[in-house]
Design an enzyme around this catalytic site. Sequence first.
Site, PDB file in Angstrom:
ATOM      1  N   CYS A 179       0.827  -1.210   0.000  1.00 27.18           N
ATOM      2  CA  CYS A 179       0.000   0.000   0.000  1.00 27.18           C
ATOM      3  C   CYS A 179       0.862   1.260   0.000  1.00 27.18           C
ATOM      4  CB  CYS A 179      -0.938   0.011   1.201  1.00 27.18           C
ATOM      5  SG  CYS A 179      -2.164  -1.322   1.194  1.00 27.18           S
ATOM      6  N   ARG A 211      -8.136  -4.089  -3.203  1.00 28.26           N
ATOM      7  CA  ARG A 211      -7.549  -3.000  -4.002  1.00 28.26           C
ATOM      8  C   ARG A 211      -8.498  -2.705  -5.165  1.00 28.26           C
ATOM      9  NH1 ARG A 211      -2.611  -2.581  -1.751  1.00 28.26           N
ATOM     10  NH2 ARG A 211      -1.698  -4.518  -0.962  1.00 28.26           N
TER      11      ARG A 211
END
Length: 220
Positions: free
Chosen positions: A56, A133
């Site tokens: 991330c 995601r």
Amino acid sequence: MQEPQVNIEQPIGLPRLGKPAPHFEAVTTHGKLRLDDFKGSWLVLFSHPADFTPVCTTEFMGFAKIHPELQELNTQLLGLSVDSVYSHIAWMRNIEEKMGVKIPFPVIADLDMKVAKTYGMIHEGESTTEASRAVFIIDDKQVVRAMIYYPLSTGRNMAEILRVVTALQTTDANGVATPANWQPGDKVIVPPPNTQETAEARVNDKSVECKDWYFCKKNL
């Protein structure tokens, strides 16, 4: 024996291509924001699993890098995870301090997972407590134009997200389509004719490059 009935309908409110994006109002690192606050500009709404995680972190640095190019395309960025606003702020500060990258866009603190569930960002096959995601590209009329999902283990390709926004805006501005692997400056697809007369005229049109009556490209 009667086959069991299987309900394959999506829950009401989940985004669908070509339909209005679901409304939201949420606390972010830039204060409280609503979907309506982005009306008139395009929006890339994306979710990430968790703050202070390596994949991330690379993605947020990647989004920060393409942020100026997206702004030139009248496109805003908005992140989301189920972490708190305090966690988001600490992580943004950490990325700036340790990686030398300032995060310029807001991030939703979706502790109750309300926005994540509304947008279908929680996938129980991967996690019941983290957002996947997901990427939603919403146009300036607040219509969902593209949706992209990645597994938790795979970081996103920022160039592809930028390419899709550019392709969609090119389609809107010129009434064309974009072929596989299209990049700005490449030839675009001309919509196929819908009558025999226009099909015959198309293959004789010197302004387009035709392989056949239904498959023609041109430069913009």
